[in-house]
Design a protein around this motif. Sequence first.
Motif, short mmCIF file in Angstrom:
data_model
loop_
_atom_site.label_atom_id
_atom_site.label_comp_id
_atom_site.label_asym_id
_atom_site.label_seq_id
_atom_site.Cartn_x
_atom_site.Cartn_y
_atom_site.Cartn_z
N PHE A 280 -43.34 34.59 -36.79
CA PHE A 280 -42.89 34.15 -38.11
C PHE A 280 -43.74 34.78 -39.21
O PHE A 280 -43.23 35.15 -40.27
N ALA A 281 -45.06 34.91 -38.95
CA ALA A 281 -45.91 35.55 -39.96
C ALA A 281 -45.52 37.01 -40.15
O ALA A 281 -45.43 37.51 -41.28
N ALA A 282 -45.28 37.69 -39.01
CA ALA A 282 -44.85 39.09 -39.12
C ALA A 282 -43.50 39.20 -39.81
O ALA A 282 -43.25 40.12 -40.59
N GLN A 283 -42.61 38.24 -39.51
CA GLN A 283 -41.29 38.27 -40.15
C GLN A 283 -41.41 38.07 -41.66
O GLN A 283 -40.77 38.78 -42.44
N ARG A 284 -42.24 37.08 -42.06
CA ARG A 284 -42.41 36.86 -43.51
C ARG A 284 -43.03 38.08 -44.17
O ARG A 284 -42.60 38.50 -45.26
N GLU A 285 -44.03 38.67 -43.51
CA GLU A 285 -44.67 39.85 -44.08
C GLU A 285 -43.68 41.01 -44.15
O GLU A 285 -43.64 41.75 -45.14
N PHE A 286 -42.86 41.13 -43.07
CA PHE A 286 -41.87 42.20 -43.05
C PHE A 286 -40.86 42.03 -44.17
O PHE A 286 -40.50 42.99 -44.87
N VAL A 287 -40.39 40.79 -44.36
CA VAL A 287 -39.42 40.54 -45.42
C VAL A 287 -40.04 40.82 -46.79
O VAL A 287 -39.40 41.42 -47.67
N ASP A 288 -41.28 40.37 -46.98
CA ASP A 288 -41.95 40.62 -48.26
C ASP A 288 -42.10 42.12 -48.52
O ASP A 288 -41.82 42.62 -49.63
N ASP A 289 -42.58 42.84 -47.47
CA ASP A 289 -42.77 44.28 -47.65
C ASP A 289 -41.45 45.00 -47.88
O ASP A 289 -41.34 45.90 -48.72
N ALA A 290 -40.42 44.62 -47.08
CA ALA A 290 -39.12 45.25 -47.26
C ALA A 290 -38.57 44.99 -48.65
O ALA A 290 -38.01 45.89 -49.30
N GLY A 291 -38.71 43.74 -49.12
CA GLY A 291 -38.24 43.43 -50.48
C GLY A 291 -38.98 44.24 -51.52
O GLY A 291 -38.37 44.73 -52.47
N HIS A 292 -40.30 44.41 -51.30
CA HIS A 292 -41.08 45.19 -52.26
C HIS A 292 -40.66 46.66 -52.24
O HIS A 292 -40.50 47.29 -53.29
N GLU A 293 -40.48 47.23 -51.06
CA GLU A 293 -40.12 48.64 -50.96
C GLU A 293 -38.73 48.91 -51.52
O GLU A 293 -38.49 49.96 -52.12
N LEU A 294 -37.80 47.98 -51.30
CA LEU A 294 -36.45 48.17 -51.82
C LEU A 294 -36.35 47.87 -53.31
O LEU A 294 -35.48 48.40 -54.01
N ARG A 295 -37.23 46.99 -53.78
CA ARG A 295 -37.18 46.64 -55.20
C ARG A 295 -37.59 47.82 -56.07
O ARG A 295 -37.05 48.00 -57.18
N THR A 296 -38.52 48.65 -55.59
CA THR A 296 -38.99 49.78 -56.39
C THR A 296 -37.88 50.78 -56.71
O THR A 296 -37.65 51.11 -57.89
N PRO A 297 -37.13 51.30 -55.71
CA PRO A 297 -36.05 52.24 -56.08
C PRO A 297 -34.95 51.57 -56.89
O PRO A 297 -34.33 52.22 -57.75
N ILE A 298 -34.71 50.29 -56.66
CA ILE A 298 -33.69 49.61 -57.47
C ILE A 298 -34.12 49.56 -58.93
O ILE A 298 -33.33 49.80 -59.86
N THR A 299 -35.41 49.25 -59.14
CA THR A 299 -35.93 49.21 -60.52
C THR A 299 -35.85 50.59 -61.17
O THR A 299 -35.47 50.72 -62.35
N ILE A 300 -36.19 51.61 -60.39
CA ILE A 300 -36.13 52.97 -60.94
C ILE A 300 -34.70 53.34 -61.30
O ILE A 300 -34.42 53.90 -62.39
N VAL A 301 -33.75 53.04 -60.40
CA VAL A 301 -32.35 53.36 -60.68
C VAL A 301 -31.86 52.64 -61.92
O VAL A 301 -31.22 53.22 -62.82
N ARG A 302 -32.18 51.33 -62.00
CA ARG A 302 -31.71 50.57 -63.15
C ARG A 302 -32.32 51.11 -64.45
O ARG A 302 -31.64 51.24 -65.48
N GLY A 303 -33.62 51.42 -64.41
CA GLY A 303 -34.28 51.91 -65.63
C GLY A 303 -33.69 53.23 -66.11
O GLY A 303 -33.44 53.41 -67.32
N HIS A 304 -33.44 54.14 -65.19
CA HIS A 304 -32.88 55.43 -65.59
C HIS A 304 -31.44 55.26 -66.09
O HIS A 304 -31.04 55.96 -67.05
N LEU A 305 -30.68 54.40 -65.49
CA LEU A 305 -29.30 54.20 -65.95
C LEU A 305 -29.28 53.56 -67.33
O LEU A 305 -28.42 53.88 -68.17
N GLU A 306 -30.22 52.67 -67.58
CA GLU A 306 -30.25 52.02 -68.89
C GLU A 306 -30.68 52.99 -69.99
O GLU A 306 -30.26 52.85 -71.15
N LEU A 307 -31.54 53.94 -69.65
CA LEU A 307 -32.06 54.86 -70.66
C LEU A 307 -31.29 56.17 -70.73
O LEU A 307 -31.63 57.06 -71.51
N MET A 308 -30.26 56.28 -69.88
CA MET A 308 -29.52 57.55 -69.85
C MET A 308 -28.79 57.78 -71.18
O MET A 308 -28.10 56.89 -71.69
#
Length: 505
Positions: A280-308
């Motif tokens: 469960f600890a590994a699962q929570r850490e995995f979910v947290d890390d996965a969310g963090h890694e996926l959140r970064t490109p999503i933020t980049i995509v949204r920022g570039h689309l907003e400023l395009m």
Amino acid sequence: MTTTTAAGAPGTTAPETTTAQAPTPDGGRRRVSARVRILLWLLLVMAVALASVAMTTRSFLMRDVDNRINGLLTQETGEFANFVQRGGDPRTGRPFTDAERLLTVFLERQYPDADEELIGLVAGPGGAPRQIRQPHELPVALPLHQDAEARRRVFAASASSGVLRRPDGEIRWAKVTVAQRGREPDAAFVVAFHPERERARVNSTVRTLLVISGVALLLTVGIAWAVAGRILRPVRVVRTAAAQLTEQDLTRRIPVHGHDDIAALAETFNGMLDRLERAFAAQREFVDDAGHELRTPITIVRGHLELMGDEPAEREETVRLVTDELDRMSRIVEDLLLLAKAERPDFVTPEPVQVAELTADVYVKARTLGERDWRLDPVADLEASLDPQRITQAMVQLAQNAVQHTTPGRTIRIGSRADGARLELYVADSGPGVQPQDTEVIFERFRRGTARRGARGSGAGLGLSIVRAIAEGHRGHVRLDGTPGGGATFTLVLPAHRAPEGDPP
């Protein structure tokens, strides 16, 4: 005068007995605890065993009673027959010539048991025999000397022994007929035994045995209740602990006492909780890390689309950046799916593979990853049971990792070797190597070294995790060593399961 003696022991009839079935436990749908079920089964088994002992004891005692009665009847009739043959009339000193006189003298000299009757019967007018008896009182409802019908049936019977079943009690009897020379028997010596009191004593003994058995059964059940409660106490603790476990709190453990099976159960349960907590600890850490890694490109995509803006060049650059981030997200998702599949039993599909050919194929594919000084080291010339696609995927990933941490023109070597029962496939680079503090963490998901070894790559920290999953799927592991002269060498250490041609994987 002639005599006819009994030909054998009197016939007997075995007492009829019935055995009641023990009640079975309630078979309804109501939940019954293990403690109660243990006691119910113990009660049933002991009740059946004690009842069997009591019935067997009664059977033996009744058989002893029958044997004693038979022996008594045989002894009395034998003594009378011997008296007839050898005895003489005390008045004349000569053999007896009168049956009535014979019976009278013999009965005067006998001492019957408490439940025994010795009677002489002499034929009388009308078929009703006259009796000659001792003044002996019997503790029975209706003795033979008071039952004229029973005496008549015994005297008229052609057998020398038998059983009379009457409402007033059973009689076991044997007789010896007496007849004058040349005539039909006109007298008889009868031994009658009333077995009711003997059987009553047997039944009393059996009742006492049943009472003692019942008390012993109650004591046993009481002791078993306490012992079962003590033995099952850890099981109740396990059940309580399992009921209190949640995904948020897996810290509860069961105290272990002793070295029996219950203690082993508690240790096994605690080990399971340890594994669950880590999972469960590994699962929570995995979910947290996965969310963090996926959140970064999503933020980049949204920022570039907003400023395009509206300019074609700016739009083209934004589309390029967004596409690059989406490709990175796609790779992350694919890697996550691959790692999730690594838990399945069909993650690897081994088959006979020529290791030298596999190593050469990996070398050819890796050369397209970057402008490096690629070298093919000596290869292992053997056939092993491997999944060629997964091994290729792992080796290419190690080659890609070497490219990311080296500069153009640096040497990267690929090779394989057999080391006893192990097979080693390796990728060695000439980069800056791995920091000691990073040796253990770089194979974890979403973990990178604290100091990068070369040019920054675009990975999410899943590549080496995939390599480790593939190695473990082959029941092997990944080893990290330093490269002589500088750099890092990643080695897949696998069991060298040699598979002859034609064998199934």
